[in-house]
Design an enzyme around this catalytic site. Structure first.
Site, PDB file in Angstrom:
ATOM      1  CD  GLU A   1      -4.196  -4.246   0.085  1.00 13.64           C
ATOM      2  OE1 GLU A   1      -4.053  -5.273   0.756  1.00 13.64           O
ATOM      3  OE2 GLU A   1      -5.311  -3.842  -0.289  1.00 13.64           O
TER       4      GLU A   1
ATOM      5  CG  HIS B   1      -9.317  -2.703  -0.363  1.00 12.26           C
ATOM      6  ND1 HIS B   1      -9.615  -3.352  -1.533  1.00 12.26           N
ATOM      7  CD2 HIS B   1      -8.495  -3.524   0.329  1.00 12.26           C
ATOM      8  CE1 HIS B   1      -8.990  -4.527  -1.547  1.00 12.26           C
ATOM      9  NE2 HIS B   1      -8.301  -4.650  -0.418  1.00 12.26           N
TER      10      HIS B   1
HETATM   11  P1  PGA Z   1      -5.496 -10.983  -0.438  1.00 13.55           P
HETATM   12  O1  PGA Z   1      -6.221  -9.593  -0.149  1.00 13.55           O
HETATM   13  O2  PGA Z   1      -4.541 -11.230   0.698  1.00 13.55           O
HETATM   14  O3  PGA Z   1      -6.601 -11.990  -0.478  1.00 13.55           O
HETATM   15  O4  PGA Z   1      -4.770 -10.847  -1.736  1.00 13.55           O
HETATM   16  C1  PGA Z   1      -5.514  -8.512   0.397  1.00 13.55           C
HETATM   17  C2  PGA Z   1      -6.408  -7.298   0.442  1.00 13.55           C
HETATM   18  O5  PGA Z   1      -7.198  -7.104  -0.491  1.00 13.55           O
HETATM   19  O6  PGA Z   1      -6.355  -6.501   1.392  1.00 13.55           O
END
Ligand code: PGA
Length: 252
Positions: free
Chosen positions: A170, A100
């Site tokens: 992401e 992440h």
């Molecule tokens: P968010 O986070 O939905 O609050 O943007 C997603 C993540 O970091 O996995």
């Protein structure tokens, strides 16, 4: 064949023992539904809560995952502050988030991520492998190059079962910002990722999720991207009300 759609709740450093109510509400919602097939709901709370929630909730409709794993590929040992894959399994985790961007910024590089992936696989944990570019990389047109590099430097070619690796794209500039990429942009990214994973890693059907500011308002539109198999959800997963609104159109 229908594909499985994943809804993964990433609670980050949020929640307390009372937050179990939110998961119970989601469970109550699911129990009233009949179409469980081809959907997976996975909660990834902080580990102290995971062990408590898992015991209380234990149910085939909801699964659990951890947010980190030690890079030390041993079950036990003199490693202060570390939690092994075996320990995560022992507290009820079947999944683990690795790579992440919030963790990469703190202390995780591609080599560390590789060690964590190998440790998770050895312990039969399914991996939610996060990749993503930052805004300046995007502006320079480097997005796909960065994603390929993150994958290549962390993933061994010899992994045999890619059912155990879920790729979560992401974009860093989308996490927690309320900014979601246009579908055109996402379609291009997923197409290229799909080709890359098939060519380089011989993945038959890559499991690819989208994460970054997913909400009840944008989930339907994001769901039109044919190559994605679900969502990694941060802020909107903390309360049952918004999480249920996100999943509800997928259940009858
Ligand atoms: P968010 O986070 O939905 O609050 O943007 C997603 C993540 O970091 O996995």
């Amino acid at each position: 064949m229908s594909k499985t759609i994943y809804f993964i709740a990433n609670w980050k450093m949020h929640g307390n023992y009372n937050s179990i109510k939110e998961i119970q509400k989601v469970l109550n919602f699911l129990k009233k539904k009949t179409t469980y097939g081809f959907k997976k709901i996975i909660f990834c709370p902080p580990l102290n809560l995971l062990s408590y929630f898992e015991k209380k909730i234990r149910n085939k409709l909801i699964d659990f995952g951890a947010q980190d794993i030690s890079k030390v590929n041993l079950n036990y040992g003199p490693y202060t502050g570390q939690l092994s894959g075996k320990m995560l399994k022992d507290v009820g985790a079947n999944y683990v988030i690795i790579g992440h961007s919030e963790k990469r910024i703190l202390d995780e590089d591609n080599v560390t991520i590789k060690k964590k992936i190998n440790s998770a696989l050895k312990n039969k944990l399914k991996i939610i492998f996060c990749i993503g570019e930052n805004i300046s990389q995007k502006k320079m047109g480097l997005s796909i190059k960065i994603l390929k590099k993150q994958i290549s430097q962390s993933l061994e070619k010899k992994i045999v079962n890619f059912d155990n690796i879920i790729f979560a794209y992401e974009p860093i500039w989308s996490i927690g910002t309320g900014i979601v990429p246009a579908n055109d942009y996402l379609n291009k990214i997923y197409k290229k990722l799909n080709i890359f994973l098939k060519d380089k890693y011989k993945v038959k059907t890559p499991i690819m999720l989208y994460g970054g500011s997913v909400t009840p308002d944008n989930v339907a539109s994001l769901g039109n991207i044919s190559l994605i198999s679900g969502f990694l959800i941060g802020g909107a997963s903390l309360k049952a009300k918004s999480f249920i609104k996100i999943i509800k159109n997928y259940y009858i």
